[in-house]
Design a protein around this motif. Structure first.
Motif, mmCIF file in Angstrom:
data_model
loop_
_atom_site.group_PDB
_atom_site.id
_atom_site.type_symbol
_atom_site.label_atom_id
_atom_site.label_comp_id
_atom_site.label_asym_id
_atom_site.label_seq_id
_atom_site.Cartn_x
_atom_site.Cartn_y
_atom_site.Cartn_z
ATOM 1 N N ILE A 174 35.359 45.435 48.847
ATOM 2 C CA ILE A 174 34.967 46.778 48.395
ATOM 3 C C ILE A 174 33.936 46.662 47.261
ATOM 4 N N ASP B 230 37.764 34.998 34.561
ATOM 5 C CA ASP B 230 39.023 35.562 35.041
ATOM 6 C C ASP B 230 39.404 36.736 34.129
ATOM 7 N N TYR C 70 52.977 45.258 43.546
ATOM 8 C CA TYR C 70 51.573 45.689 43.685
ATOM 9 C C TYR C 70 51.473 47.206 43.486
ATOM 10 N N THR D 274 38.783 44.031 54.281
ATOM 11 C CA THR D 274 38.176 43.109 53.305
ATOM 12 C C THR D 274 38.950 41.785 53.339
HETATM 13 N N1 LIG Z 1 41.431 46.174 50.901
HETATM 14 C C1 LIG Z 1 42.353 47.112 50.813
HETATM 15 O O1 LIG Z 1 43.001 47.463 51.816
HETATM 16 C C2 LIG Z 1 42.618 47.789 49.496
HETATM 17 C C3 LIG Z 1 43.427 48.934 49.519
HETATM 18 C C4 LIG Z 1 43.695 49.574 48.309
HETATM 19 C C5 LIG Z 1 43.165 49.096 47.139
HETATM 20 N N2 LIG Z 1 42.387 47.963 47.148
HETATM 21 C C6 LIG Z 1 41.864 47.489 45.864
HETATM 22 O O2 LIG Z 1 40.462 47.391 45.952
HETATM 23 C C7 LIG Z 1 39.998 46.401 45.042
HETATM 24 C C8 LIG Z 1 39.058 45.446 45.759
HETATM 25 O O3 LIG Z 1 39.817 44.748 46.734
HETATM 26 P P1 LIG Z 1 39.201 44.164 48.079
HETATM 27 O O4 LIG Z 1 39.999 44.663 49.186
HETATM 28 O O5 LIG Z 1 37.747 44.309 48.087
HETATM 29 O O6 LIG Z 1 39.626 42.630 47.902
HETATM 30 P P2 LIG Z 1 38.775 41.272 47.822
HETATM 31 O O7 LIG Z 1 37.745 41.220 48.850
HETATM 32 O O8 LIG Z 1 39.782 40.200 47.718
HETATM 33 O O9 LIG Z 1 38.022 41.444 46.441
HETATM 34 C C9 LIG Z 1 38.634 41.311 45.193
HETATM 35 C C10 LIG Z 1 37.573 40.836 44.228
HETATM 36 O O10 LIG Z 1 38.160 40.735 42.928
HETATM 37 C C11 LIG Z 1 37.823 39.488 42.351
HETATM 38 N N3 LIG Z 1 38.900 39.067 41.483
HETATM 39 C C12 LIG Z 1 40.211 38.916 41.810
HETATM 40 N N4 LIG Z 1 40.910 38.492 40.762
HETATM 41 C C13 LIG Z 1 40.027 38.367 39.734
HETATM 42 C C14 LIG Z 1 40.156 37.960 38.393
HETATM 43 N N5 LIG Z 1 41.332 37.554 37.895
HETATM 44 N N6 LIG Z 1 39.054 37.961 37.613
HETATM 45 C C15 LIG Z 1 37.853 38.339 38.115
HETATM 46 N N7 LIG Z 1 37.663 38.741 39.374
HETATM 47 C C16 LIG Z 1 38.754 38.744 40.187
HETATM 48 C C17 LIG Z 1 37.645 38.550 43.549
HETATM 49 O O11 LIG Z 1 36.758 37.480 43.283
HETATM 50 P P3 LIG Z 1 37.311 36.021 42.883
HETATM 51 O O12 LIG Z 1 38.442 35.709 43.810
HETATM 52 O O13 LIG Z 1 36.119 35.136 43.033
HETATM 53 O O14 LIG Z 1 37.755 36.148 41.475
HETATM 54 C C18 LIG Z 1 37.039 39.470 44.585
HETATM 55 O O15 LIG Z 1 35.628 39.478 44.479
HETATM 56 C C19 LIG Z 1 41.246 45.723 44.474
HETATM 57 O O16 LIG Z 1 41.538 46.267 43.210
HETATM 58 C C20 LIG Z 1 42.315 46.105 45.463
HETATM 59 O O17 LIG Z 1 43.599 46.099 44.890
HETATM 60 C C21 LIG Z 1 42.106 47.313 48.302
#
Ligand SMILES: NC(=O)c1ccc[n+]([C@@H]2O[C@H](COP(=O)([O-])OP(=O)(O)OC[C@H]3O[C@@H](n4cnc5c(N)ncnc54)[C@H](OP(=O)(O)O)[C@@H]3O)[C@@H](O)[C@H]2O)c1
Length: 260
Positions: free
Chosen positions: A18, A62, A154, A189
């Protein structure tokens, strides 16, 4: 915030999912200056190839570590002296039967999803206050509006994001800083690669809805089915019956749902 053109944007986790889709949409809106924090430098570096005409300040760090947050913010402060948009997008998930989720995974989810987001906001707020027109965006989850089984820690972290957003929005009323909270539901994602679901949203669509919401000054951008949200709030015991019908399927698909 009617236009995002030439705004200076700080974003956590902009290297994938996202976050990457949000960078893409912001770029289309005329944003050229991005400051991005994420743990994997490789993912961050790829942004430069994806958007060769944008200027990236990349910080491999981080958000669960306060020293990384402070250094990231200090680098941005030295470079820009202000920031127009802060997008707290980074997040992790570890799902499954509650007692089987490791203590470390529970602690890390709270540290990244809640404490990291709050401290990032605290330390970046002076930069937003230096902007004439700013926006703070916090990424929560549909699970903050309807908590499903097998996501207890979560869902708790994402409810904390909802409460934090609401409080800070009201606290900042005298500043030109709008606060928008994004509530995505299942989105295709890397976070969802271990759980198989039909009909997931695309990250592009979620990012487009967010951008429209920011430009419209919306306080919430909700991807959930609002009928379900209302029923869960007004008649939770009735909604429990609906969830019961999905129990076995959710249990099975969350067994390996871990993206940390
Ligand atoms: N996908 C879904 O279905 C969904 C639904 C509801 C909400 N969300 C929320 O949407 C947001 C984005 O999620 P996504 O689905 O796009 O997941 P994703 O592709 O795994 O992206 C998460 C991003 O956050 C970074 N990240 C994680 N931990 C970190 C840390 N400690 N410090 C700095 N960067 C960090 C990761 O990069 P690195 O690993 O390189 O650090 C990655 O770029 C999250 O907050 C998630 O909870 C997602």
């Amino acid at each position: 915030m009617k236009s995002l053109e030439n705004k200076k944007v700080m974003i956590s986790g902009g290297g994938s999912g996202i976050g990457h889709a949000i960078v893409t949409e912001l770029y289309k809106e005329g944003v050229k200056d991005f400051a991005v924090i994420g743990r994997s430098l490789e993912k961050l570096e790829a942004l430069k190839t994806d958007f060769p005409n944008a200027e990236f300040t990349l910080y491999s760090g981080d958000i669960a570590k306060i020293e990384d947050i402070k250094e990231f913010v200090s680098i941005v402060n030295k470079k820009w002296g202000s920031a127009d948009v802060l997008i707290n997008n980074a997040g992790v998930v570890s799902a499954g039967a509650f007692e089987k989720i490791s203590d470390d995974d529970i602690i890390t989810q709270v540290n990244i999803n809640v404490i990291g987001l709050i401290l990032m906001t605290k330390h970046a707020l002076p930069l937003l206050k230096n902007s004439k027109e700013a926006a703070l965006v916090n990424v929560s989850s549909g699970l903050a509006l309807i908590s499903m089984p097998f996501y207890a820690p979560y869902a708790a972290t994402k409810s904390a994001v909802k409460a934090f957003s609401e409080s800070i929005r009201r606290e900042l009323k005298d500043f030109p800083i709008q606060v928008t909270t994004l509530y995505p539901t299942a989105t295709d994602t890397p976070m969802m690669s271990e759980t198989k679901l039909e009909g997931m949203h695309s990250p592009e669509m979620v990012a487009q809805k967010l951008i429209a919401g920011i430009k419209n000054g919306d306080i919430d951008v909700i991807l959930s089915d609002m009928d379900n949200v209302i029923q869960n709030r007004e008649n939770p015991m009735e909604f429990d019956k609906k969830v019961e019908g999905m129990y076995d399927a959710i249990k099975k698909r969350t067994e390996k749902h871990r993206s940390m």
